[in-house]
Design an enzyme around this catalytic site. Structure first.
Site, PDB file in Angstrom:
ATOM      1  N   SER A   7      -4.927   3.398   2.874  1.00 39.54           N
ATOM      2  CA  SER A   7      -4.841   2.108   2.739  1.00 39.54           C
ATOM      3  C   SER A   7      -4.020   1.178   1.371  1.00 39.54           C
ATOM      4  CB  SER A   7      -5.987   1.864   1.506  1.00 39.54           C
ATOM      5  OG  SER A   7      -6.077   0.238   1.485  1.00 39.54           O
ATOM      6  N   GLU A   8      -2.577   1.332   2.062  1.00 42.12           N
ATOM      7  CA  GLU A   8      -1.564   0.962   0.852  1.00 42.12           C
ATOM      8  C   GLU A   8      -1.218   0.800  -0.243  1.00 42.12           C
ATOM      9  OE1 GLU A   8       0.302  -3.437   1.618  1.00 42.12           O
ATOM     10  OE2 GLU A   8      -0.427  -3.017   3.285  1.00 42.12           O
ATOM     11  N   ASN A   9      -2.756   0.555  -0.997  1.00 39.64           N
ATOM     12  CA  ASN A   9      -2.800   0.387  -2.395  1.00 39.64           C
ATOM     13  C   ASN A   9      -3.065   1.636  -3.076  1.00 39.64           C
ATOM     14  OD1 ASN A   9      -5.155   0.031  -0.897  1.00 39.64           O
ATOM     15  ND2 ASN A   9      -6.505  -0.316  -2.694  1.00 39.64           N
ATOM     16  N   GLY A  90       2.248  -4.455   2.025  1.00 40.04           N
ATOM     17  CA  GLY A  90       3.356  -3.030   2.931  1.00 40.04           C
ATOM     18  C   GLY A  90       3.434  -3.040   4.169  1.00 40.04           C
TER      19      GLY A  90
END
Length: 173
Positions: A7-9, A90
């Site tokens: 996940s981009e976070n 993102g």
């Protein structure tokens, strides 16, 4: 094959959604949904996550979309509507950084228009980055030869699908 979800976070090795009542809101995905970690999974600074995306370290990226063009252009962060809140996140980094970009979306808008279009009318996220589209009606591969239908939902004919789609389709099923 093992699939490792990122996940981009800054989460890698996500597992299934937590059971109701067992959510930990310190461990969330980029959509702010609580997640679990599989053995070996971890979370880390989002700058490292973006370095993974931008560095070409992801094999496949799966995104939603407002529109996808027959050439594989992706529009998924803004409709251009004056009252809409842009949400780029993102997506640009994912769409361009991954080796393959797949889109999952409804085939039609709420007003019945095709989301697979000749040219995107919404602001672009990425140019020529989408190679496959999964919709509620079909699976379509995009390549220089055109939009190839590789699977159609049961009960729908190719001709019916073509009538619902704004670009010429190639029947490859």
């Amino acid at each position: 094959r093992e699939v490792i979800l990122h996940s981009e976070n800054g989460v890698i090795g996500m597992g299934p959604a937590p059971a109701k009542g067992e959510e930990d809101y310190d461990l969330i995905n980029a959509g702010k949904q609580p997640v679990t970690l599989l053995p070996g999974g971890c979370y880390f600074h989002h700058a490292d996550s973006f370095a993974m995306m931008r560095g070409g370290h992801l094999d496949v990226c799966v995104l939603g979309a407002f529109q996808v063009s027959a050439d594989g252009d992706l529009a998924n962060w803004h409709t251009g509507a004056p009252d809409a809140i842009p949400a780029v996140g993102g997506a640009m980094d994912l769409a361009i950084g991954a080796k393959k970009t797949y889109v999952m979306m409804e085939h039609l808008t709420k007003s019945g228009e095709s989301k697979l279009v000749k040219a995107c009318t919404y602001p672009l996220t990425g140019i020529g980055c989408v190679s496959r589209i999964y919709t509620d009606l079909a699976v379509i591969d995009l390549d220089p030869a055109g939009a190839k239908v590789i699977e159609i939902v049961e009960g729908l004919t190719f001709n019916e699908l073509q009538k619902l789609t704004a670009v010429a389709l190639i029947n490859a099923c």
